[in-house]
Design a protein around this motif. Sequence first.
Motif, PDB file in Angstrom:
ATOM      1  N   LEU A 106     -29.226  29.283 -68.738  1.00 38.96           N
ATOM      2  CA  LEU A 106     -28.206  28.383 -68.209  1.00 38.96           C
ATOM      3  C   LEU A 106     -27.852  27.299 -69.215  1.00 38.96           C
ATOM      4  N   ASN A 107     -28.856  26.730 -69.862  1.00 39.44           N
ATOM      5  CA  ASN A 107     -28.585  25.710 -70.883  1.00 39.44           C
ATOM      6  C   ASN A 107     -27.780  26.288 -72.037  1.00 39.44           C
ATOM      7  N   LEU A 108     -28.183  27.450 -72.529  1.00 44.24           N
ATOM      8  CA  LEU A 108     -27.453  28.059 -73.645  1.00 44.24           C
ATOM      9  C   LEU A 108     -26.027  28.418 -73.247  1.00 44.24           C
ATOM     10  N   LEU A 109     -25.845  28.916 -72.032  1.00 46.91           N
ATOM     11  CA  LEU A 109     -24.502  29.249 -71.557  1.00 46.91           C
ATOM     12  C   LEU A 109     -23.635  27.997 -71.494  1.00 46.91           C
ATOM     13  N   ALA A 110     -24.192  26.925 -70.949  1.00 50.75           N
ATOM     14  CA  ALA A 110     -23.428  25.677 -70.844  1.00 50.75           C
ATOM     15  C   ALA A 110     -23.033  25.151 -72.214  1.00 50.75           C
ATOM     16  N   PHE A 111     -23.967  25.164 -73.157  1.00 46.27           N
ATOM     17  CA  PHE A 111     -23.661  24.635 -74.486  1.00 46.27           C
ATOM     18  C   PHE A 111     -22.681  25.545 -75.235  1.00 46.27           C
ATOM     19  N   GLY A 112     -22.753  26.839 -74.993  1.00 46.74           N
ATOM     20  CA  GLY A 112     -21.775  27.746 -75.576  1.00 46.74           C
ATOM     21  C   GLY A 112     -20.378  27.488 -75.030  1.00 46.74           C
ATOM     22  N   ILE A 113     -20.277  27.262 -73.714  1.00 46.37           N
ATOM     23  CA  ILE A 113     -18.972  26.955 -73.103  1.00 46.37           C
ATOM     24  C   ILE A 113     -18.421  25.651 -73.659  1.00 46.37           C
ATOM     25  N   ILE A 114     -19.279  24.641 -73.798  1.00 47.54           N
ATOM     26  CA  ILE A 114     -18.834  23.354 -74.338  1.00 47.54           C
ATOM     27  C   ILE A 114     -18.302  23.524 -75.760  1.00 47.54           C
ATOM     28  N   GLY A 127      -3.782   9.352 -67.765  1.00 47.66           N
ATOM     29  CA  GLY A 127      -4.302   8.574 -68.884  1.00 47.66           C
ATOM     30  C   GLY A 127      -5.707   8.059 -68.677  1.00 47.66           C
ATOM     31  N   PHE A 128      -6.321   8.387 -67.547  1.00 49.46           N
ATOM     32  CA  PHE A 128      -7.719   7.985 -67.314  1.00 49.46           C
ATOM     33  C   PHE A 128      -8.625   8.618 -68.361  1.00 49.46           C
ATOM     34  N   LEU A 129      -8.388   9.887 -68.641  1.00 52.45           N
ATOM     35  CA  LEU A 129      -9.032  10.562 -69.766  1.00 52.45           C
ATOM     36  C   LEU A 129      -7.989  10.742 -70.851  1.00 52.45           C
ATOM     37  N   ARG A 130      -8.328  10.396 -72.070  1.00 50.55           N
ATOM     38  CA  ARG A 130      -7.360  10.475 -73.161  1.00 50.55           C
ATOM     39  C   ARG A 130      -8.090  10.833 -74.454  1.00 50.55           C
ATOM     40  N   VAL A 131      -7.550  11.813 -75.156  1.00 57.53           N
ATOM     41  CA  VAL A 131      -8.187  12.295 -76.383  1.00 57.53           C
ATOM     42  C   VAL A 131      -7.182  12.270 -77.521  1.00 57.53           C
ATOM     43  N   ASP A 132      -7.539  11.582 -78.593  1.00 60.56           N
ATOM     44  CA  ASP A 132      -6.778  11.671 -79.835  1.00 60.56           C
ATOM     45  C   ASP A 132      -7.666  12.338 -80.881  1.00 60.56           C
ATOM     46  N   ALA A 133      -7.280  12.273 -82.135  1.00 62.83           N
ATOM     47  CA  ALA A 133      -8.040  12.981 -83.175  1.00 62.83           C
ATOM     48  C   ALA A 133      -9.462  12.455 -83.296  1.00 62.83           C
ATOM     49  N   LEU A 134      -9.642  11.137 -83.189  1.00 56.41           N
ATOM     50  CA  LEU A 134     -10.981  10.553 -83.273  1.00 56.41           C
ATOM     51  C   LEU A 134     -11.864  11.064 -82.137  1.00 56.41           C
ATOM     52  N   SER A 135     -11.329  11.057 -80.928  1.00 57.46           N
ATOM     53  CA  SER A 135     -12.088  11.555 -79.774  1.00 57.46           C
ATOM     54  C   SER A 135     -12.441  13.025 -79.941  1.00 57.46           C
ATOM     55  N   ALA A 136     -11.456  13.822 -80.345  1.00 58.68           N
ATOM     56  CA  ALA A 136     -11.678  15.267 -80.486  1.00 58.68           C
ATOM     57  C   ALA A 136     -12.736  15.560 -81.531  1.00 58.68           C
ATOM     58  N   LEU A 137     -12.764  14.770 -82.594  1.00 54.08           N
ATOM     59  CA  LEU A 137     -13.755  14.982 -83.647  1.00 54.08           C
ATOM     60  C   LEU A 137     -15.164  14.700 -83.127  1.00 54.08           C
ATOM     61  N   VAL A 138     -15.336  13.608 -82.388  1.00 49.44           N
ATOM     62  CA  VAL A 138     -16.650  13.276 -81.835  1.00 49.44           C
ATOM     63  C   VAL A 138     -17.072  14.313 -80.805  1.00 49.44           C
ATOM     64  N   VAL A 139     -16.139  14.785 -79.995  1.00 46.63           N
ATOM     65  CA  VAL A 139     -16.441  15.854 -79.032  1.00 46.63           C
ATOM     66  C   VAL A 139     -16.923  17.108 -79.757  1.00 46.63           C
ATOM     67  N   GLY A 140     -16.220  17.494 -80.808  1.00 49.86           N
ATOM     68  CA  GLY A 140     -16.586  18.696 -81.545  1.00 49.86           C
ATOM     69  C   GLY A 140     -17.958  18.583 -82.191  1.00 49.86           C
ATOM     70  N   LEU A 141     -18.259  17.438 -82.786  1.00 52.16           N
ATOM     71  CA  LEU A 141     -19.565  17.248 -83.419  1.00 52.16           C
ATOM     72  C   LEU A 141     -20.678  17.252 -82.379  1.00 52.16           C
ATOM     73  N   THR A 142     -20.438  16.616 -81.238  1.00 54.61           N
ATOM     74  CA  THR A 142     -21.442  16.607 -80.171  1.00 54.61           C
ATOM     75  C   THR A 142     -21.697  18.011 -79.660  1.00 54.61           C
ATOM     76  N   ALA A 143     -20.629  18.798 -79.500  1.00 57.00           N
ATOM     77  CA  ALA A 143     -20.781  20.170 -79.015  1.00 57.00           C
ATOM     78  C   ALA A 143     -21.556  21.027 -80.009  1.00 57.00           C
ATOM     79  N   PHE A 144     -21.286  20.850 -81.291  1.00 59.08           N
ATOM     80  CA  PHE A 144     -22.013  21.615 -82.321  1.00 59.08           C
ATOM     81  C   PHE A 144     -23.501  21.294 -82.294  1.00 59.08           C
ATOM     82  N   VAL A 145     -23.828  20.001 -82.274  1.00 61.73           N
ATOM     83  CA  VAL A 145     -25.239  19.593 -82.273  1.00 61.73           C
ATOM     84  C   VAL A 145     -25.926  20.072 -81.000  1.00 61.73           C
ATOM     85  N   ALA A 146     -25.231  19.986 -79.864  1.00 60.88           N
ATOM     86  CA  ALA A 146     -25.814  20.433 -78.598  1.00 60.88           C
ATOM     87  C   ALA A 146     -26.141  21.921 -78.639  1.00 60.88           C
TER      88      ALA A 146
END
Length: 490
Positions: A29-37, A59-78
């Motif tokens: 389940l953990n691996l599946l979740a992290f793969g989906i992320i 606009g409650f949730l908003r993503v620009d390039a800075l946000s997307a980059l941090v999301v991508g790095l977090t997903a990779f490390v996870a």
Amino acid sequence: MLLTLLVLVPLLTGLVCWSLRERAVLERLNLLAFGIIAVLAVWLGAEVLAHGTVEAFGGFLRVDALSALVVGLTAFVALVCGIYAVGYLREEERAGKINARLMHRYYVLTPIFIGTMMAVPLVNNLGLLWVAIESTTLASVLLVRFYNQKSSLEAAWKYIVIGSAGIALALFGTVLTYFSAVQVMGEHAGNGLNWSVIVQVADKCQPAAMRLGFVMILVGYGTKAGLVPMHTWKPDAYAEAPVPSAALLGAAFINCAIYGIMRFYTLAAKCLGHDYTGHLLVLFGVASILVAAPFVLVQRNFRRLLAYSSIDHAGIMVAALGFGGKLGALGAMLHMVFHAVAKPLMFFCAGNVQQYYGTPFLRRITGVIHTLPWTGGLFLVATFAVTGVPPFGLFQSELIILSAALTAHHAWMAGLFVAGIVIIFAGFLVHMSKLNLGQPAQGTMPGAESPWKFAAMLIVAVPIISLGLAFPVPIYELVRRAAETIGGAK
């Protein structure tokens, strides 16, 4: 839906795992979740490159390039930490260091921790940004005290006390930032805590409140990033947490804290000009590098050595912001990427060595490359990458940051910056050469590499090497746009 899933998938995974007990199911389940992320993060990056920004819920949730980059790095490390954790925790269980209850705790808490980290770059509201960063502490403190030993409890106590003091200051800084802007928001006052709203009027904000607010933000979120002098929780937490959890703290969570500083830096630089914010950032950044350097030289525990390395790299990113201009912003973003990619391999190799030899102390270990050939070889690769040896990516980012310092006429700070980096490189080289090279102790037999841990190490090693040789155009474009977002005063 895309933005919502990035937070809900890991959080729901943790809640589902709460009611389960079978180890194989928890692992899958953990691996599946992290793969989906990871897939969702790539999708989000493509959407941002195509449309500039992505919003949800008005606009409650908003993503620009800075946000997307941090999301991508977090997903990779996870993802890579999730793969490594399978082999690591199985070995800990075989050695009798953990039981089924502790393993269950890990697989419940880790996706919740990752879900809170995912929320940090997605929320537009600066108040909710504070809530998300505080939630990461609450989700991870039980991972720091995972082994329930006296040293683990002390580390967790220090982590929560120092972190709570810092986050309280960050809350006051957030309130002061809102106060500085509320008078000039007009019809947008109802969304006055949204970063996208405040940034439009930042140049008209009340300077005195913004000045004090930025100091509190820098100290508050700097505590989470491990900037000097608020860094003292890091060595204990990194040494006591399970290796995959320490890697998440050192390669993903640090980016969330730096992200918070970057958002407020953009507002403060527009209101106050770059000189005030830049001098503060350079002071904290270079001080962090210089304080980390002697501790790297005298360190005896290689897990704590990685903590001082993270303090150093947090200082480098903050100093890059302080040097300012396009080069400073670009250097900070590139450094964030290269550090997040390279640092997990250091933790994984350290975890392999500690599990095999049963100790984290450098003086008791020699000849790793003979007993664990792949781990020893990749440990050297990771050391060269993390210390910025060419052609690895961190050399490129540090060279750009040095150019930014010289362009901004920070000659003295540039000299201290280089001196600190050289000392840290020398310290790592001495420690890692003793650890890896030479003959192993008599009677030490060659060990077998766990397939799960080995797979995670290889997955990380590939981008470490390839990014030093060729930077993919889509990722560089995301980095360039992120640098524009935080560029502040040019």
